[in-house]
Scaffold this motif. Structure first.
Motif, PDB file in Angstrom:
ATOM      1  N   GLY A 121      10.936   2.222   3.839  1.00 47.70           N
ATOM      2  CA  GLY A 121      10.021   3.639   4.206  1.00 47.70           C
ATOM      3  C   GLY A 121       9.023   3.049   5.441  1.00 47.70           C
ATOM      4  N   TYR A 122       8.424   4.209   6.224  1.00 49.01           N
ATOM      5  CA  TYR A 122       7.497   3.945   6.682  1.00 49.01           C
ATOM      6  C   TYR A 122       5.722   4.399   6.068  1.00 49.01           C
ATOM      7  N   PRO A 123       4.536   3.766   6.082  1.00 43.61           N
ATOM      8  CA  PRO A 123       3.874   4.414   5.566  1.00 43.61           C
ATOM      9  C   PRO A 123       3.305   5.242   5.767  1.00 43.61           C
ATOM     10  N   ASP A 124       2.860   6.075   4.977  1.00 45.52           N
ATOM     11  CA  ASP A 124       1.680   7.083   5.426  1.00 45.52           C
ATOM     12  C   ASP A 124       0.489   7.005   5.689  1.00 45.52           C
ATOM     13  N   PRO A 125      -0.218   7.399   6.893  1.00 41.29           N
ATOM     14  CA  PRO A 125      -1.316   7.480   8.174  1.00 41.29           C
ATOM     15  C   PRO A 125      -2.745   6.519   6.993  1.00 41.29           C
ATOM     16  N   ARG A 126      -2.773   7.153   6.163  1.00 44.28           N
ATOM     17  CA  ARG A 126      -3.260   6.726   5.125  1.00 44.28           C
ATOM     18  C   ARG A 126      -3.056   5.440   4.448  1.00 44.28           C
ATOM     19  N   ALA A 127      -2.392   5.390   3.850  1.00 42.70           N
ATOM     20  CA  ALA A 127      -2.316   3.536   3.701  1.00 42.70           C
ATOM     21  C   ALA A 127      -2.430   2.820   4.662  1.00 42.70           C
ATOM     22  N   GLU A 128      -1.554   3.400   5.678  1.00 43.41           N
ATOM     23  CA  GLU A 128      -1.451   2.513   6.856  1.00 43.41           C
ATOM     24  C   GLU A 128      -2.901   1.765   7.152  1.00 43.41           C
ATOM     25  N   LEU A 129      -3.252   2.533   7.332  1.00 39.58           N
ATOM     26  CA  LEU A 129      -5.096   2.888   7.433  1.00 39.58           C
ATOM     27  C   LEU A 129      -5.725   1.416   6.089  1.00 39.58           C
ATOM     28  N   GLU A 154      16.942  -2.335   1.731  1.00 44.69           N
ATOM     29  CA  GLU A 154      16.902  -2.216   3.208  1.00 44.69           C
ATOM     30  C   GLU A 154      16.361  -1.094   4.068  1.00 44.69           C
ATOM     31  N   ASP A 155      15.956  -2.152   4.728  1.00 48.27           N
ATOM     32  CA  ASP A 155      15.616  -1.399   6.007  1.00 48.27           C
ATOM     33  C   ASP A 155      15.030  -1.992   7.421  1.00 48.27           C
ATOM     34  N   PRO A 186      13.579  -3.664  10.287  1.00 43.86           N
ATOM     35  CA  PRO A 186      12.297  -4.634  10.534  1.00 43.86           C
ATOM     36  C   PRO A 186      10.947  -4.531  10.936  1.00 43.86           C
ATOM     37  N   GLY A 187       9.803  -5.427   9.624  1.00 42.41           N
ATOM     38  CA  GLY A 187       8.040  -4.865   9.291  1.00 42.41           C
ATOM     39  C   GLY A 187       7.658  -4.158   8.679  1.00 42.41           C
ATOM     40  N   VAL A 188       8.518  -3.718   7.654  1.00 41.36           N
ATOM     41  CA  VAL A 188       8.019  -2.469   6.503  1.00 41.36           C
ATOM     42  C   VAL A 188       7.814  -2.850   5.819  1.00 41.36           C
ATOM     43  N   GLY A 189       7.731  -3.604   5.079  1.00 41.38           N
ATOM     44  CA  GLY A 189       7.200  -5.300   4.225  1.00 41.38           C
ATOM     45  C   GLY A 189       8.291  -4.891   3.045  1.00 41.38           C
ATOM     46  N   LYS A 190       9.663  -5.474   3.547  1.00 44.77           N
ATOM     47  CA  LYS A 190      10.316  -5.952   2.362  1.00 44.77           C
ATOM     48  C   LYS A 190      10.023  -7.086   1.921  1.00 44.77           C
ATOM     49  N   THR A 191      10.040  -8.174   3.051  1.00 48.19           N
ATOM     50  CA  THR A 191      10.284  -9.849   2.060  1.00 48.19           C
ATOM     51  C   THR A 191       8.688  -9.230   1.505  1.00 48.19           C
ATOM     52  N   LYS A 192       7.444  -8.883   1.963  1.00 49.98           N
ATOM     53  CA  LYS A 192       6.184  -9.054   1.535  1.00 49.98           C
ATOM     54  C   LYS A 192       6.524  -8.467  -0.217  1.00 49.98           C
ATOM     55  N   LEU A 193       7.554  -7.411  -0.220  1.00 52.25           N
ATOM     56  CA  LEU A 193       6.902  -7.077  -1.569  1.00 52.25           C
ATOM     57  C   LEU A 193       8.136  -7.383  -2.721  1.00 52.25           C
ATOM     58  N   ALA A 194       8.860  -8.358  -2.142  1.00 49.90           N
ATOM     59  CA  ALA A 194       9.440  -9.656  -3.320  1.00 49.90           C
ATOM     60  C   ALA A 194       8.701 -10.623  -3.270  1.00 49.90           C
ATOM     61  N   LYS A 195       8.033 -11.284  -2.276  1.00 46.98           N
ATOM     62  CA  LYS A 195       6.947 -12.086  -2.861  1.00 46.98           C
ATOM     63  C   LYS A 195       6.054 -11.613  -3.617  1.00 46.98           C
ATOM     64  N   ALA A 196       5.344 -10.708  -3.607  1.00 44.07           N
ATOM     65  CA  ALA A 196       4.783  -9.809  -4.505  1.00 44.07           C
ATOM     66  C   ALA A 196       4.994 -10.201  -5.576  1.00 44.07           C
ATOM     67  N   LEU A 197       6.326  -9.443  -6.316  1.00 42.29           N
ATOM     68  CA  LEU A 197       6.832  -9.343  -7.174  1.00 42.29           C
ATOM     69  C   LEU A 197       6.948 -10.472  -7.871  1.00 42.29           C
ATOM     70  N   ALA A 198       7.292 -11.535  -6.838  1.00 43.07           N
ATOM     71  CA  ALA A 198       7.804 -13.006  -7.508  1.00 43.07           C
ATOM     72  C   ALA A 198       6.795 -13.541  -8.017  1.00 43.07           C
ATOM     73  N   ARG A 199       5.662 -13.599  -7.159  1.00 40.78           N
ATOM     74  CA  ARG A 199       4.203 -13.885  -7.710  1.00 40.78           C
ATOM     75  C   ARG A 199       3.452 -13.179  -8.995  1.00 40.78           C
ATOM     76  N   SER A 200       3.322 -12.293  -9.210  1.00 40.04           N
ATOM     77  CA  SER A 200       3.126 -11.978  -9.841  1.00 40.04           C
ATOM     78  C   SER A 200       3.781 -12.102 -11.381  1.00 40.04           C
ATOM     79  N   GLU A 246       0.615  -1.262  -0.334  1.00 33.78           N
ATOM     80  CA  GLU A 246      -0.111  -0.053   0.102  1.00 33.78           C
ATOM     81  C   GLU A 246       0.585   1.396  -0.040  1.00 33.78           C
ATOM     82  N   GLY A 247       0.649   2.157  -0.527  1.00 36.04           N
ATOM     83  CA  GLY A 247       1.008   3.858  -1.087  1.00 36.04           C
ATOM     84  C   GLY A 247       2.388   3.766  -1.520  1.00 36.04           C
ATOM     85  N   LYS A 248       3.364   2.659  -2.032  1.00 34.69           N
ATOM     86  CA  LYS A 248       4.956   2.213  -2.435  1.00 34.69           C
ATOM     87  C   LYS A 248       4.479   2.443  -3.424  1.00 34.69           C
TER      88      LYS A 248
END
Length: 347
Positions: A187-195, A56-57, A59-73, A34-36
């Motif tokens: 980076g951390y998401p903005d409040p709207r993206a985090e919501l 690089e960032d 923990p917990g900001v979605g690094k692995t999730k981005l890598a997995k999402a690219l792979a699954r696409s 979301e929001g990136k």
């Protein structure tokens, strides 16, 4: 948005076909991240530049999730490596095992034998294990016991790492960092993206619903199309000037390599293609200078004491370096319609 048809004959795509296929991949990833949008766009550009991505960032900001999402696409072979201190080089590249039935050694491929290799927390393995990726990332082959094995195309390593101040991390070798085309931070998401993340990720993981929108053959055609994007002589000279400036900067002990010049231009071509252009602008190089060059540089001890980061130094180089322009010629070459010279954009 229409999904590209798979199994099409090989060859470059038209601008419309390219944008449709590339946007489908990016939109698919953004269902999870979301929001990136800018981060997702750069990740896809690195894929189309035949490069490798380092995320690089903290923990917990979605690094692995981005890598997995690219792979699954992309409907292609995907392998994941969880880097740990006890991981061995043979776990990455493969090993020859003696077969008692045939009375001969047979090769058992490692995790790098895939189109997309997701390396999670790469800097938690020892430098010896990290170095197992050097040959495959640069030469797209693996040599084990004197025998060389070719890797599939496309081939991309998407690695995540925690900042060096985190517990239990090892610094990446300089040769390893230089093989990553770009380094990005989530980076951390903005409040709207985090919501929005709380809403979409609250009861289930949207990564489980992700379906491939392209296959390996389509990615190869996207790469071929991006590779054909025109880069004028002035743009190529500007890329060299950017890299040369890092080698001459007094705050830099080790500047960017010739490999980085090539990867900077290749990624700029991919970005131009994603923008719907068949030519590269200096603006493309300026936007990519920090993610492509900064992680390769080693600052001097004085620069480190003054808390000067390589990101800041590269940004300052981009700001002060003149943009190529020629006011005596048209910005387009009438022979092929591509940009050949460029005006300074208000600098």
């Amino acid at each position: 948005m229409t999904t590209p048809t798979w199994g099409e004959p090989a060859g470059p795509l038209t601008n419309a076909e390219f944008r449709t296929a590339a946007q489908a991949i990016m939109a698919n990833i953004e269902q999870v991240i979301e929001g990136k949008s800018a981060t997702v766009r750069l990740a896809v550009a690195v894929l189309l530049a035949e490069g490798h991505l380092l995320i690089e960032d903290v923990p917990g900001v979605g690094k692995t999730k981005l890598a997995k999402a690219l792979a699954r696409s992309i409907d292609c072979s995907v392998r994941r490596i969880q880097f740990t201190p006890d991981l061995l080089p043979s776990d990455v590249t493969g090993v020859s095992v003696y077969n008692q039935e045939t009375r001969d050694f047979e090769f058992k491929p490692g995790a790098v034998f895939a189109n997309l290799v997701v390396g999670d927390e790469i800097n938690r393995a020892s430098p010896k294990t990290q170095s197992a990726l050097l040959e495959c990332m640069e030469e797209r082959q693996v040599t084990v016991d004197g025998t060389t094995y070719e890797l599939q195309s496309p081939f991309m390593v998407v690695a995540t790492q925690n900042p060096m101040e985190m517990e239990g991390t090892y610094p990446l070798p300089e040769a390893q960092r230089d093989r990553f085309t770009a380094r990005i931070a989530m980076g951390y998401p903005d409040p709207r993206a985090e919501l929005a993340m709380l809403t979409s990720h609250g009861d289930h993981d949207p990564l489980n619903d992700l379906r491939a929108v392209a296959d390996a053959a389509m990615v190869r055609r996207l790469i071929e199309t991006a590779r054909a994007v025109h880069a004028a002589d002035a743009v190529q000279q500007y890329a060299i000037a950017l890299v040369t400036a890092t080698r001459e900067a007094p705050e830099i002990r080790l500047g960017a390599s010739p490999r980085s010049t090539l990867q900077l231009l290749r990624t700029a071509k991919a970005v131009a293609a994603l923008e719907g252009r068949d030519y590269v602008l200096p603006d493309d190089l300026q936007a990519l200078a920090v993610p492509v060059l900064a992680h390769r540089l080693i600052p001097t001890a004085d620069a480190q004491l003054n808390r000067r980061t390589t990101d800041t130094i590269v940004s300052e180089i981009v700001h002060r370096l003149p943009v190529p322009h020629d006011r005596n010629r048209s910005p387009y070459d009438a022979r092929d319609g591509r940009a050949t010279t460029y005006e300074s954009r208000g600098r």
